[in-house]
Design a protein around this motif. Structure first.
Motif, short mmCIF file in Angstrom:
data_model
loop_
_atom_site.label_atom_id
_atom_site.label_comp_id
_atom_site.label_asym_id
_atom_site.label_seq_id
_atom_site.Cartn_x
_atom_site.Cartn_y
_atom_site.Cartn_z
N LYS A 21 -17.98 38.83 -35.41
CA LYS A 21 -17.42 37.64 -36.04
C LYS A 21 -18.46 36.54 -35.90
CE LYS A 21 -12.86 39.07 -34.62
NZ LYS A 21 -13.34 40.42 -34.52
N THR A 22 -18.96 36.06 -37.03
CA THR A 22 -19.94 34.98 -37.01
C THR A 22 -19.20 33.66 -37.23
OG1 THR A 22 -21.65 36.45 -37.85
CG2 THR A 22 -22.05 34.08 -38.06
N LEU A 23 -19.37 32.75 -36.29
CA LEU A 23 -18.68 31.46 -36.33
C LEU A 23 -19.69 30.33 -36.18
CD1 LEU A 23 -15.78 32.42 -33.89
CD2 LEU A 23 -15.69 32.39 -36.38
N SER A 24 -19.38 29.18 -36.76
CA SER A 24 -20.25 28.00 -36.69
C SER A 24 -19.42 26.80 -36.26
CB SER A 24 -20.87 27.73 -38.06
OG SER A 24 -21.66 28.83 -38.46
N LYS A 47 -20.40 28.98 -20.94
CA LYS A 47 -20.46 30.33 -20.37
C LYS A 47 -19.12 30.74 -19.76
CE LYS A 47 -25.38 30.53 -19.32
NZ LYS A 47 -26.38 30.70 -18.26
N GLY A 48 -18.42 29.80 -19.16
CA GLY A 48 -17.10 30.11 -18.59
C GLY A 48 -16.10 30.49 -19.67
N THR A 49 -16.15 29.79 -20.78
CA THR A 49 -15.26 30.09 -21.90
C THR A 49 -15.55 31.48 -22.45
OG1 THR A 49 -15.04 27.75 -22.44
CG2 THR A 49 -14.51 29.33 -24.19
N ILE A 50 -16.83 31.80 -22.60
CA ILE A 50 -17.23 33.14 -23.06
C ILE A 50 -16.74 34.20 -22.07
CG2 ILE A 50 -19.19 34.68 -23.53
CD1 ILE A 50 -18.88 32.63 -25.73
N ALA A 51 -16.88 33.92 -20.76
CA ALA A 51 -16.41 34.86 -19.74
C ALA A 51 -14.91 35.07 -19.85
CB ALA A 51 -16.79 34.36 -18.34
N MET A 52 -14.15 33.98 -20.07
CA MET A 52 -12.69 34.09 -20.20
C MET A 52 -12.34 34.94 -21.42
SD MET A 52 -9.79 31.11 -20.69
CE MET A 52 -10.48 30.53 -22.25
N ILE A 53 -12.96 34.64 -22.55
CA ILE A 53 -12.67 35.37 -23.79
C ILE A 53 -12.97 36.87 -23.61
CG2 ILE A 53 -13.49 35.71 -26.17
CD1 ILE A 53 -11.60 33.36 -25.87
N SER A 54 -13.99 37.18 -22.82
CA SER A 54 -14.36 38.59 -22.62
C SER A 54 -13.28 39.39 -21.90
CB SER A 54 -15.68 38.69 -21.84
OG SER A 54 -15.50 38.42 -20.46
N LYS A 64 0.69 35.29 -30.51
CA LYS A 64 0.81 33.88 -30.86
C LYS A 64 0.04 33.15 -29.76
CE LYS A 64 3.99 30.05 -31.69
NZ LYS A 64 5.40 29.60 -31.70
N VAL A 65 -1.01 32.42 -30.15
CA VAL A 65 -1.99 31.91 -29.20
C VAL A 65 -1.98 30.39 -29.14
CG1 VAL A 65 -4.46 31.89 -28.60
CG2 VAL A 65 -3.47 33.90 -29.74
N LEU A 66 -2.05 29.86 -27.91
CA LEU A 66 -2.22 28.43 -27.70
C LEU A 66 -3.58 28.21 -27.04
CD1 LEU A 66 -1.35 25.46 -27.54
CD2 LEU A 66 -0.20 26.00 -25.37
N ASP A 67 -4.43 27.42 -27.70
CA ASP A 67 -5.71 26.98 -27.14
C ASP A 67 -5.44 25.60 -26.57
OD1 ASP A 67 -8.28 26.19 -26.55
OD2 ASP A 67 -9.06 26.44 -28.59
N LEU A 68 -5.25 25.54 -25.26
CA LEU A 68 -4.81 24.33 -24.56
C LEU A 68 -6.01 23.56 -24.05
CD1 LEU A 68 -2.37 22.74 -23.50
CD2 LEU A 68 -2.29 24.32 -21.56
N GLY A 69 -6.28 22.40 -24.67
CA GLY A 69 -7.49 21.65 -24.38
C GLY A 69 -8.62 22.23 -25.22
N CYS A 70 -8.40 22.26 -26.54
CA CYS A 70 -9.25 23.04 -27.46
C CYS A 70 -10.66 22.52 -27.63
CB CYS A 70 -8.56 23.18 -28.81
SG CYS A 70 -8.43 21.64 -29.76
N TYR A 95 -11.78 31.42 -32.77
CA TYR A 95 -12.09 32.83 -32.49
C TYR A 95 -10.79 33.65 -32.47
CZ TYR A 95 -13.52 37.05 -30.07
OH TYR A 95 -13.72 38.36 -29.74
N ALA A 96 -9.76 33.16 -31.77
CA ALA A 96 -8.48 33.88 -31.68
C ALA A 96 -7.85 34.06 -33.06
CB ALA A 96 -7.52 33.14 -30.75
N SER A 97 -8.00 33.06 -33.92
CA SER A 97 -7.40 33.14 -35.25
C SER A 97 -8.01 34.24 -36.10
CB SER A 97 -7.52 31.80 -35.98
OG SER A 97 -8.83 31.58 -36.45
N LYS A 98 -9.24 34.62 -35.80
CA LYS A 98 -9.90 35.69 -36.54
C LYS A 98 -9.30 37.06 -36.19
CE LYS A 98 -12.87 33.17 -38.79
NZ LYS A 98 -12.90 33.09 -40.24
#
Length: 187
Positions: A9-12, A27-34, A43-49, A57-60
């Motif tokens: 998924k390519t995102l900008s 890097k912490g966000t990437i680690a969490m997503i991994s 159904k996803v909540l990005d809290l403090g987006c 990313y989740a919407s994809k």
């Protein structure tokens, strides 16, 4: 402009110096997503987006109509709106709210957050305590920080347990709302 390719998924993202991690995806966000196993039914909540990486990313994966993004900072919300448009995820819901103060949706299967944690614990405390009530039974809350003990204790006190990963100096916490814990909270 930050360009990232994750899981084909390519995102900008446009950013600015006034928001968290303006030069690259944290890097912490990437680690969490991994560690998150996204499903098309989530159904996803990005809290403090912030500028919107996690929610976009989740919407994809889950679909744009199943993602809610929340932040309190005007500049972050403006950037998130631009990034929603850049990444063609315009049916994502974007809400200005200080945590859950102006956000009333429930029924989330995933709540994801990289909260501010360098000052005190009031924001993450609110996110964890109020987030529990917004999850479905079996729903999961993920949070990433550089501190361990307070978060470990808080997740255990609210969720009845916690799974912790340590990746590149970050701690990723995952609590699952189960029916036994929910039943005991109702009493």
């Amino acid at each position: 402009m930050i360009n990232i390719n994750m899981d084909n998924k390519t995102l900008s993202f446009v950013t600015s110096d006034g928001v968290f991690s303006p030069k690259s995806i944290d890097k912490g966000t990437i680690a969490m997503i991994s560690q998150v196993e996204f499903q098309s039914t989530d159904k996803v909540l990005d809290l403090g987006c912030g500028y919107g990486f996690v929610g976009i990313y989740a919407s994809k994966i889950a679909g744009v109509e199943k993602v809610v993004m929340v932040d309190v900072q005007d500049e972050a919300l403006e950037l998130a709106q631009q990034n929603i448009e850049i990444n063609n995820t315009t049916n994502v819901t974007l809400i200005k709210s200080d945590g859950f103060n102006n956000m009333f949706e429930t029924g989330f299967t995933l709540i994801l957050s990289n909260p501010p944690y360098h000052v005190d614990f009031s924001v993450p405390r609110n996110f964890i305590e109020k987030g529990f009530n917004r999850l479905t039974i079996g729903g999961k809350m993920y949070m990433v920080t550089k501190r361990k003990e307070w978060y470990k204790k808080k997740f255990i006190s609210i969720f009845g347990g916690v799974k912790i990963w340590e990746i590149d100096g970050y701690y990723i916490f995952m609590g699952i709302k189960n029916s036994m814990k929910y039943a005991s909270k109702k009493k």
